[in-house]
Design a protein around this motif. Structure first.
Motif, PDB file in Angstrom:
ATOM      1  N   CYS A   8     -78.262 -50.582  10.936  1.00 54.88           N
ATOM      2  CA  CYS A   8     -77.118 -51.250  11.563  1.00 54.88           C
ATOM      3  C   CYS A   8     -75.966 -51.402  10.564  1.00 54.88           C
ATOM      4  CB  CYS A   8     -77.542 -52.614  12.090  1.00 54.88           C
ATOM      5  SG  CYS A   8     -78.636 -52.549  13.531  1.00 54.88           S
ATOM      6  N   PHE A   9     -76.287 -51.785   9.345  1.00 57.90           N
ATOM      7  CA  PHE A   9     -75.253 -51.944   8.314  1.00 57.90           C
ATOM      8  C   PHE A   9     -74.534 -50.621   8.053  1.00 57.90           C
ATOM      9  CE2 PHE A   9     -74.540 -51.449   3.638  1.00 57.90           C
ATOM     10  CZ  PHE A   9     -73.339 -52.147   3.588  1.00 57.90           C
ATOM     11  N   VAL A  10     -75.289 -49.525   7.905  1.00 58.84           N
ATOM     12  CA  VAL A  10     -74.672 -48.224   7.636  1.00 58.84           C
ATOM     13  C   VAL A  10     -73.798 -47.792   8.810  1.00 58.84           C
ATOM     14  CG1 VAL A  10     -75.148 -45.769   7.302  1.00 58.84           C
ATOM     15  CG2 VAL A  10     -76.452 -47.476   6.017  1.00 58.84           C
ATOM     16  N   ALA A  11     -74.274 -48.003  10.041  1.00 60.27           N
ATOM     17  CA  ALA A  11     -73.485 -47.613  11.215  1.00 60.27           C
ATOM     18  C   ALA A  11     -72.151 -48.354  11.260  1.00 60.27           C
ATOM     19  CB  ALA A  11     -74.291 -47.869  12.489  1.00 60.27           C
ATOM     20  N   VAL A  12     -72.168 -49.660  11.032  1.00 63.31           N
ATOM     21  CA  VAL A  12     -70.913 -50.430  11.048  1.00 63.31           C
ATOM     22  C   VAL A  12     -70.033 -50.032   9.868  1.00 63.31           C
ATOM     23  CG1 VAL A  12     -69.901 -52.732  10.978  1.00 63.31           C
ATOM     24  CG2 VAL A  12     -72.008 -52.356  12.262  1.00 63.31           C
ATOM     25  N   ALA A  13     -70.641 -49.792   8.709  1.00 62.51           N
ATOM     26  CA  ALA A  13     -69.872 -49.401   7.527  1.00 62.51           C
ATOM     27  C   ALA A  13     -69.168 -48.062   7.745  1.00 62.51           C
ATOM     28  CB  ALA A  13     -70.797 -49.319   6.309  1.00 62.51           C
ATOM     29  N   GLU A  14     -69.801 -47.157   8.483  1.00 61.16           N
ATOM     30  CA  GLU A  14     -69.201 -45.845   8.713  1.00 61.16           C
ATOM     31  C   GLU A  14     -68.206 -45.857   9.870  1.00 61.16           C
ATOM     32  OE1 GLU A  14     -72.905 -43.114   6.990  1.00 61.16           O
ATOM     33  OE2 GLU A  14     -72.564 -43.241   9.158  1.00 61.16           O
ATOM     34  N   VAL A  55     -62.803 -54.491  10.962  1.00 64.01           N
ATOM     35  CA  VAL A  55     -63.979 -54.733  10.121  1.00 64.01           C
ATOM     36  C   VAL A  55     -63.822 -53.887   8.865  1.00 64.01           C
ATOM     37  CG1 VAL A  55     -66.491 -54.569   9.944  1.00 64.01           C
ATOM     38  CG2 VAL A  55     -65.434 -55.114  12.140  1.00 64.01           C
ATOM     39  N   THR A  56     -64.076 -54.477   7.696  1.00 68.47           N
ATOM     40  CA  THR A  56     -64.045 -53.743   6.441  1.00 68.47           C
ATOM     41  C   THR A  56     -65.271 -54.109   5.622  1.00 68.47           C
ATOM     42  OG1 THR A  56     -62.734 -55.455   5.369  1.00 68.47           O
ATOM     43  CG2 THR A  56     -61.533 -53.628   6.397  1.00 68.47           C
ATOM     44  N   LEU A  57     -65.580 -53.272   4.654  1.00 65.42           N
ATOM     45  CA  LEU A  57     -66.674 -53.553   3.735  1.00 65.42           C
ATOM     46  C   LEU A  57     -66.233 -54.577   2.693  1.00 65.42           C
ATOM     47  CD1 LEU A  57     -68.089 -49.988   3.077  1.00 65.42           C
ATOM     48  CD2 LEU A  57     -69.392 -51.905   3.998  1.00 65.42           C
ATOM     49  N   SER A  58     -67.122 -55.509   2.385  1.00 68.14           N
ATOM     50  CA  SER A  58     -66.868 -56.391   1.239  1.00 68.14           C
ATOM     51  C   SER A  58     -67.128 -55.599  -0.039  1.00 68.14           C
ATOM     52  CB  SER A  58     -67.795 -57.610   1.304  1.00 68.14           C
ATOM     53  OG  SER A  58     -69.140 -57.213   1.034  1.00 68.14           O
ATOM     54  N   GLN A  59     -66.772 -56.163  -1.168  1.00 70.90           N
ATOM     55  CA  GLN A  59     -67.022 -55.495  -2.444  1.00 70.90           C
ATOM     56  C   GLN A  59     -68.518 -55.261  -2.630  1.00 70.90           C
ATOM     57  OE1 GLN A  59     -65.267 -57.497  -5.775  1.00 70.90           O
ATOM     58  NE2 GLN A  59     -65.917 -55.984  -7.264  1.00 70.90           N
ATOM     59  N   ASP A  60     -69.355 -56.247  -2.279  1.00 73.55           N
ATOM     60  CA  ASP A  60     -70.808 -56.088  -2.400  1.00 73.55           C
ATOM     61  C   ASP A  60     -71.329 -55.050  -1.410  1.00 73.55           C
ATOM     62  OD1 ASP A  60     -71.176 -58.024  -4.438  1.00 73.55           O
ATOM     63  OD2 ASP A  60     -71.008 -59.618  -2.934  1.00 73.55           O
ATOM     64  N   GLY A  61     -70.776 -55.055  -0.195  1.00 78.14           N
ATOM     65  CA  GLY A  61     -71.210 -54.081   0.792  1.00 78.14           C
ATOM     66  C   GLY A  61     -70.903 -52.654   0.360  1.00 78.14           C
ATOM     67  N   ALA A  62     -69.713 -52.437  -0.195  1.00 74.45           N
ATOM     68  CA  ALA A  62     -69.341 -51.100  -0.671  1.00 74.45           C
ATOM     69  C   ALA A  62     -70.249 -50.655  -1.817  1.00 74.45           C
ATOM     70  CB  ALA A  62     -67.884 -51.095  -1.113  1.00 74.45           C
ATOM     71  N   LEU A  64     -73.362 -51.473  -2.263  1.00 72.66           N
ATOM     72  CA  LEU A  64     -74.724 -51.227  -1.793  1.00 72.66           C
ATOM     73  C   LEU A  64     -74.848 -50.033  -0.852  1.00 72.66           C
ATOM     74  CD1 LEU A  64     -75.946 -54.874  -1.057  1.00 72.66           C
ATOM     75  CD2 LEU A  64     -76.713 -53.370  -2.902  1.00 72.66           C
ATOM     76  N   LEU A  65     -73.739 -49.588  -0.286  1.00 73.56           N
ATOM     77  CA  LEU A  65     -73.797 -48.611   0.802  1.00 73.56           C
ATOM     78  C   LEU A  65     -74.533 -47.325   0.416  1.00 73.56           C
ATOM     79  CD1 LEU A  65     -73.080 -47.795   3.657  1.00 73.56           C
ATOM     80  CD2 LEU A  65     -70.822 -47.058   2.829  1.00 73.56           C
ATOM     81  N   ASP A  66     -74.192 -46.722  -0.718  1.00 70.63           N
ATOM     82  CA  ASP A  66     -74.829 -45.459  -1.109  1.00 70.63           C
ATOM     83  C   ASP A  66     -76.331 -45.641  -1.337  1.00 70.63           C
ATOM     84  OD1 ASP A  66     -72.513 -44.024  -0.912  1.00 70.63           O
ATOM     85  OD2 ASP A  66     -72.013 -44.155  -3.032  1.00 70.63           O
ATOM     86  N   ASN A  67     -76.718 -46.764  -1.946  1.00 71.67           N
ATOM     87  CA  ASN A  67     -78.140 -47.016  -2.162  1.00 71.67           C
ATOM     88  C   ASN A  67     -78.890 -47.193  -0.845  1.00 71.67           C
ATOM     89  OD1 ASN A  67     -77.952 -46.931  -4.966  1.00 71.67           O
ATOM     90  ND2 ASN A  67     -77.477 -49.112  -5.137  1.00 71.67           N
ATOM     91  N   ALA A  70     -79.418 -43.775   0.710  1.00 70.01           N
ATOM     92  CA  ALA A  70     -80.503 -43.050   0.038  1.00 70.01           C
ATOM     93  C   ALA A  70     -81.864 -43.585   0.471  1.00 70.01           C
ATOM     94  CB  ALA A  70     -80.338 -43.165  -1.476  1.00 70.01           C
ATOM     95  N   LEU A  71     -81.974 -44.898   0.596  1.00 72.75           N
ATOM     96  CA  LEU A  71     -83.238 -45.497   1.029  1.00 72.75           C
ATOM     97  C   LEU A  71     -83.593 -45.056   2.448  1.00 72.75           C
ATOM     98  CD1 LEU A  71     -85.557 -47.479   0.557  1.00 72.75           C
ATOM     99  CD2 LEU A  71     -84.060 -49.310   1.378  1.00 72.75           C
ATOM    100  N   LEU A  72     -82.618 -45.051   3.340  1.00 71.14           N
ATOM    101  CA  LEU A  72     -82.878 -44.630   4.719  1.00 71.14           C
ATOM    102  C   LEU A  72     -83.244 -43.159   4.792  1.00 71.14           C
ATOM    103  CD1 LEU A  72     -80.046 -46.537   6.626  1.00 71.14           C
ATOM    104  CD2 LEU A  72     -82.492 -47.047   6.610  1.00 71.14           C
ATOM    105  N   ALA A  73     -82.610 -42.335   3.951  1.00 71.04           N
ATOM    106  CA  ALA A  73     -82.958 -40.910   3.925  1.00 71.04           C
ATOM    107  C   ALA A  73     -84.412 -40.724   3.518  1.00 71.04           C
ATOM    108  CB  ALA A  73     -82.023 -40.163   2.979  1.00 71.04           C
TER     109      ALA A  73
END
Length: 304
Positions: A8-14, A55-62, A64-67, A70-73
Motif C-alpha cells: 500500500c505504501f509503495v502504491a501511494v508513493a508511486e 499527497v507527497t512523500l515525507s523525508q523518511d518515506g522517501a 525508505l521507499l527503495d528498501n 527491494a523487500l517486496l521484490a
C-alpha cells in the motif's frame, strides 16, 4: 508491519493519489488509508504528507521507499517459487477472461489445450479487464484475456491477439432484422444501448467512434454495465446495440445479430483482445496454453 501495508505504501508513493492507488490495488480508499496509518504507527514516523489537495512523500518515506521496493521484490520471488512448487503438485491453471472472450475464445482454446493436458484443471474467472488485471498482479490468476488498458502496469506482459468483429444486436422482429448487413447510417435515430465507459471503455467507444467516423450522432437510450444485460435489454425491445460478434453466443431468444457492412468493419479496429500474464514469471502450464494460442491464433481470429 506486514507486506500488505508495504505494498500500500509503495502504491501511494508511486501514484501520489489515494484513489488511483486504491484502484491499482483493487481495494477501497478507506481500507488503503487504514493500512498506511497502521504502517506509520508501526515505524513511529509519518511516511506520507497529506493535504486536501495532494499527497507527497515525507523525508523518511522517501528514504525508505527503495528498501521497501527491494523487500517486496524478494517476497514476490519467494511467493512465485512456492506457487511454482504447488502448481507442479496440483496441476491447476487459473485463467481470467472478459465476457466475450469467455464465450468465444476460451471454449475453443480449452478444447485444444485439453487434447494435450487432459489431467489439468482449469479454473475460469469471468470479469472486466479493470478487475482481472489486479487479480493477475496479486497472483490470483495465471493468465488473463483482456482489452489492452490505456496505461499498462510494467509488471504485466501483454500479447496482442486480434480484434473482435462488431455486429448489431436487434430484436428479431425489428424492421431492420431481415437485412443481411447494416450500416451505421441505418442506425441513425434508433435507440441504442451502450456499456458504461468507466468499466468498459473499449465497448463504449465502439459505438461512439463508429458513429463519429460516419459523421453522425448516436441516440443513447440506455447505459448498462454487462453485455449479457445489454443483449437482454435488446430482447426486451428497449433498443439496439453494437456488440462483439461473440456476444451472439449468449444465446438470448428474440435477438438477431447482423454484421455491419464491409465498409464499416474496414475502419480502424476498435475491439482489441490480448493475453496478459506476469512479466518474468515461470509457469509451464501457462506457457503451454500460450504456445497453443500462438499456434492456432489465425483459426481463433477468423471466428472472432
Amino acid at each position: 508491519m506486514d507486506l500488505t501495508q508495504l505494498r500500500c505504501f509503495v502504491a501511494v508513493a508511486e501514484e501520489l493519489h489515494f484513489g488511483r492507488a486504491a484502484r491499482r490495488l483493487d481495494m477501497l480508499p478507506s481500507a488503503l488509508g487504514r493500512h498506511i496509518r497502521r504502517l506509520e504507527d508501526s515505524v513511529g514516523m509519518p511516511l506520507l504528507l497529506r493535504t486536501t489537495r495532494n499527497v507527497t512523500l515525507s523525508q523518511d518515506g522517501a528514504a525508505l521507499l527503495d528498501n521497501v521496493r527491494a523487500l517486496l521484490a524478494q517476497a514476490d520471488v519467494l511467493d512465485q517459487q512456492f506457487r511454482d512448487r504447488g502448481r507442479r503438485r496440483s496441476y491447476v491453471l487459473r485463467v481470467g477472461a472478459i465476457d466475450t472472450a469467455a464465450a468465444g475464445l476460451v471454449p475453443d482454446l480449452l478444447h485444444d489445450f485439453r487434447e494435450q493436458h487432459a489431467s489439468v484443471t482449469v479454473q475460469l474467472v469471468e470479469d472486466k479487464t479493470v478487475r482481472l488485471l489486479p487479480r493477475l498482479l496479486s497472483g490470483r490468476l495465471d493468465l488473463a484475456f483482456v482489452r489492452p488498458p490505456e496505461n499498462l502496469d510494467k509488471r504485466i506482459e501483454l500479447l496482442e491477439l486480434f480484434h473482435e468483429t462488431p455486429v448489431v444486436a436487434l430484436p428479431s422482429r425489428h424492421r431492420l432484422a431481415k437485412r443481411r448487413h447494416l450500416t451505421v447510417a441505418a442506425l441513425l435515430d434508433q435507440p441504442l444501448i451502450v456499456p458504461d465507459r468507466g468499466s468498459r471503455p473499449h465497448s463504449h467507444d465502439l459505438t461512439m467512434k463508429l458513429f463519429e467516423r460516419a459523421g453522425l450522432k448516436p441516440t443513447i437510450a440506455q447505459v448498462a454495465e454487462e453485455k449479457q444485460t445489454i443483449v437482454n435489454l435488446v430482447a426486451a425491445k428497449l433498443g439496439l446495440a453494437i456488440v462483439p460478434r461473440w456476444a451472439s453466443r449468449f444465446a438470448v431468444s428474440g435477438v438477431r445479430f447482423i454484421p455491419l457492412t464491409q465498409k464499416e468493419t474496414a475502419a480502424p479496429k476498435l475491439l482489441p483482445l490480448a493475453a496478459a500474464w506476469l512479466r518474468g514469471s515461470r509457469d509451464p502450464l501457462r506457457d503451454e496454453m500460450i504456445a497453443i494460442l500462438r499456434l492456432r491464433l489465425s483459426r481463433y481470429a477468423a471466428r472472432a
